[in-house]
Scaffold this active site. Structure first.
Site, PDB file in Angstrom:
ATOM      1  CG  ASN A   7      -1.982   1.044   1.206  1.00  0.00           C
ATOM      2  OD1 ASN A   7      -1.855   2.038   0.509  1.00  0.00           O
ATOM      3  ND2 ASN A   7      -3.025   0.854   1.987  1.00  0.00           N
ATOM      4  NE  ARG A  83      -5.998   2.120  -0.643  1.00  0.00           N
ATOM      5  CZ  ARG A  83      -5.635   3.382  -0.381  1.00  0.00           C
ATOM      6  NH1 ARG A  83      -4.360   3.679  -0.223  1.00  0.00           N
ATOM      7  NH2 ARG A  83      -6.546   4.320  -0.261  1.00  0.00           N
ATOM      8  CG  HIS A 171     -11.294   5.348   2.195  1.00  0.00           C
ATOM      9  ND1 HIS A 171     -11.792   6.492   2.789  1.00  0.00           N
ATOM     10  CD2 HIS A 171      -9.953   5.496   2.160  1.00  0.00           C
ATOM     11  CE1 HIS A 171     -10.792   7.300   3.094  1.00  0.00           C
ATOM     12  NE2 HIS A 171      -9.664   6.719   2.731  1.00  0.00           N
ATOM     13  NE  ARG A 232      -7.204  13.662   1.602  1.00  0.00           N
ATOM     14  CZ  ARG A 232      -7.396  12.362   1.429  1.00  0.00           C
ATOM     15  NH1 ARG A 232      -8.621  11.896   1.251  1.00  0.00           N
ATOM     16  NH2 ARG A 232      -6.381  11.527   1.445  1.00  0.00           N
ATOM     17  CD  GLU A 374      -7.484   0.142   3.690  1.00  0.00           C
ATOM     18  OE1 GLU A 374      -7.841   0.732   2.656  1.00  0.00           O
ATOM     19  OE2 GLU A 374      -6.762   0.665   4.560  1.00  0.00           O
TER      20      GLU A 374
END
Length: 393
Positions: A7, A83, A171, A232, A374
């Site tokens: 990742n 990913r 996601h 963000r 994940e």
């Protein structure tokens, strides 16, 4: 067979190694390492049970090589699973080829902060393992591709949709894992569950999941839309952005930096994007930290309400991610605002660790805290390709 998951992000590399057997049960990694860099020339390498190593180099490939030297048996790796944030029109897991690399590069205009780094990670692994090593790409946008068109389309001219300007959602690997894990823990069929999953880390998103399918999500064309996040802004009135772009001291590049790296919890508090630091400062009376946490919580409740509109009922709410799993004050702050839905939390369950139900048996809605795996979901998405000889023809 051993698989390596990779990742690659803007501030970290996360790698896990799995021993794959014929058993379908979820397993823990046999090897893990994480590289976090604070500056272009300083990084840390972290492994479970090992002292943190300090790295001094501007070469990310060199950092990766140092990490791979800690593998128990590098020759046992059968494939690397990556990913990739955005697949453009390619959404199904796929073997990395020159053509797929070109697709990932072309989708960089849709995810400029992520896809170039994902592609660089693939190319670094090609250099370190050789071109003969199979590599698989799984896409973070894939899980949301079955959203109804009405949920995915923006209210602009129709040719936006024809050009691919739509809500993609992100996601997805995490949201898919959380839904499947919630069904397993609940001992219920995923095909008969309606959930909202909350992936809350430095990046934050919600997904409304009905019968195993994402039907709405808070992120959109980019990972910038939706919730207030670590750095963000989340959703901002486009009219404000147009106004800012008309100012002489604001270019598109500068505005992108502000929205992605200088907003959210960091921008509101002026202190940190780390909820732990903000909670300490807020308890000490820092008003901007208090405001940042209040705005984050309100944004979460607001978007959670929007997710409910895409479900006919809510069977469970799932908290995950660094904030979702560890910021315990968030759970009651969110759950107590469900109008007409008496959610009762269990203080004893809230105080322990691990995947668990934190609501009482008589709660109108079940609330779970689940650690998002994940890396394991990436393995599950890649295995059908690796077990199919036709995939490598």
């Amino acid at each position: 067979m051993q698989l390596l998951t990779f990742n690659a992000g803007s501030s970290s590399y996360k790698l896990s190694g799995f021993e794959i057997t014929t058993a379908a049960e979820q397993t823990d990694p046999v090897w893990q390492v994480q590289i976090d860099w604070k500056t272009d020339r300083a990084a840390t390498l972290t492994q479970p049970g090992q002292p943190v190593q300090m790295l001094d180099s501007s070469d990310r490939r060199a950092w990766l090589e140092i990490a791979l030297e800690t593998l128990p048996d590098r020759s046992a790796i059968a494939a690397v699973v990556h990913r990739v944030v955005h697949g453009g029109q390619q959404q199904a897991p796929a073997v990395v080829t020159p053509e797929l690399k070109a697709t990932i590069a072309a989708a960089a205009n849709l995810a400029p902060l992520h896809n170039p780094l994902n592609l660089a990670g693939i190319e670094q692994m090609e250099q370190l393992f050789g071109l003969a090593m199979p590599q698989i790409a799984v896409f973070d946008t894939a899980f949301h591709q079955q959203m109804p068109v009405a949920a995915a389309i923006y209210g602009g001219p129709y040719h936006w949709w024809e050009q691919g300007y739509r809500r993609y959602g992100f996601h997805g690997i995490s949201h898919q894992y959380l839904a499947e894990r919630c069904a397993q823990l609940s001992d219920r069929s995923l095909s008969n569950l309606q959930l909202v999953t909350a992936h809350l880390g430095n990046g934050c998103s919600l997904a409304a999941i009905r019968n195993g399918h994402s039907v709405d999500t808070s992120m959109g064309f980019s990972p910038l839309e939706g919730l207030v996040m670590g750095s963000r802004s989340g959703t901002v009135d486009p009219g404000l952005l147009l106004h800012l772009l008309q100012q002489p001291d604001c270019s598109p590049s500068q505005l992108s930096t502000v929205l992605n790296q200088q907003s959210g919890l960091l921008g509101l508090s002026g202190r940190s994007n780390d909820v732990r630091a903000l909670a300490i400062a807020a308890d000490a009376g820092d008003q901007r930290s208090q405001l940042a946490l209040a705005a984050f919580t309100h944004s979460l409740r607001r978007h959670l309400g929007a997710m409910l509109a895409s479900l006919t009922r809510l069977d469970a709410l799932v908290f995950a991610g660094g904030i979702g799993e560890n910021y315990r004050a968030l759970w009651p702050a969110v759950c107590e605002h469900f109008a007409g839905m008496p959610i009762r939390l269990d203080p004893e369950a809230m105080a322990v660790a691990g995947d668990r139900r934190i609501s009482t048996p008589d709660s109108a809605i079940t609330v779970w805290v689940i650690h998002s795996r994940e890396d394991w979901q990436m393995v599950q998405l890649a295995l059908p390709l690796l077990r199919s000889p036709q995939s490598f023809n």
